[in-house]
Write a protein that holds these residues in place. Structure first.
Motif, mmCIF file in Angstrom:
data_model
loop_
_atom_site.group_PDB
_atom_site.id
_atom_site.type_symbol
_atom_site.label_atom_id
_atom_site.label_comp_id
_atom_site.label_asym_id
_atom_site.label_seq_id
_atom_site.Cartn_x
_atom_site.Cartn_y
_atom_site.Cartn_z
ATOM 1 N N LEU A 174 0.709 -0.962 0.239
ATOM 2 C CA LEU A 174 -0.106 -0.023 -0.279
ATOM 3 C C LEU A 174 0.871 1.230 -0.559
ATOM 4 O O LEU A 174 0.874 1.935 -0.857
ATOM 5 N N VAL A 175 1.785 1.356 0.746
ATOM 6 C CA VAL A 175 2.926 2.450 0.771
ATOM 7 C C VAL A 175 3.156 2.445 -0.398
ATOM 8 O O VAL A 175 3.645 3.828 -1.154
ATOM 9 N N LEU A 176 3.904 1.534 -0.754
ATOM 10 C CA LEU A 176 5.027 1.402 -2.288
ATOM 11 C C LEU A 176 3.757 1.998 -3.036
ATOM 12 O O LEU A 176 4.487 2.843 -4.295
ATOM 13 N N ASN A 177 2.594 1.987 -3.055
ATOM 14 C CA ASN A 177 1.026 2.256 -4.921
ATOM 15 C C ASN A 177 0.443 3.328 -4.413
ATOM 16 O O ASN A 177 0.285 3.258 -4.897
ATOM 17 N N THR A 178 0.458 3.758 -2.881
ATOM 18 C CA THR A 178 -0.495 5.374 -2.939
ATOM 19 C C THR A 178 1.180 5.883 -2.291
ATOM 20 O O THR A 178 1.236 6.364 -1.452
ATOM 21 N N PRO A 179 1.131 7.152 -3.410
ATOM 22 C CA PRO A 179 1.838 7.842 -3.465
ATOM 23 C C PRO A 179 1.158 9.120 -2.210
ATOM 24 O O PRO A 179 1.778 10.215 -1.299
#
Length: 136
Positions: free
Chosen positions: A55-60
């Motif tokens: 989620l962190v990697l894909n949600t700027p």
């Protein structure tokens, strides 16, 4: 979930303007989310550290990650190390640790991460989040 616009659909979200809280105790997540949103933040929660990592990697829009330190799958310190290594250059995510373990010892590579003991002083936690969100 659409993260590209406010609830009324009129304005785009700012990169780094959201908070993700990770705790493997699922029953506390709704309380944390409500608290963070009442304080004026946009918040996500996750009980699964592996899902949270993606989620962190894909949600700027996520600019602050608040993580429990002691979790079954992946501990919070490892989560922070793994995310720091995986985030693309130029993307800043701040980290805050919430823990029930008063004897917490962090490695030197994450010694810069603020640590709050549960139950956290809410005013101090909000202040730390605001500082984290204000950093480029």
């Amino acid at each position: 979930m659409d993260l590209t616009s406010d609830s009324d659909g009129t304005s785009p979200e700012m990169p780094g303007s959201h908070i993700l809280l990770i705790d493997d105790e699922q029953d506390v997540l709704p309380e944390y989310k409500e608290f963070l949103e009442f304080a004026g933040f946009k918040a996500f929660t996750s009980a699964d550290p592996v899902e949270a990592h993606e989620l962190v990697l894909n949600t700027p829009e996520i600019g602050v990650v608040i993580t429990d330190l002691r979790m079954a799958q992946v501990d919070g310190a490892s989560m922070i190390r793994n995310l720091r290594a995986a985030l693309p250059a130029g993307r800043h995510v701040a980290f805050i640790i919430l823990t029930g373990d008063a004897s917490t010892q962090l490695g030197s590579d994450i010694a810069d991460v603020p640590v709050f003991l549960k139950p956290a002083d809410t005013d101090a936690l909000i202040a730390a989040i605001r500082v984290a969100l204000s950093r480029p």
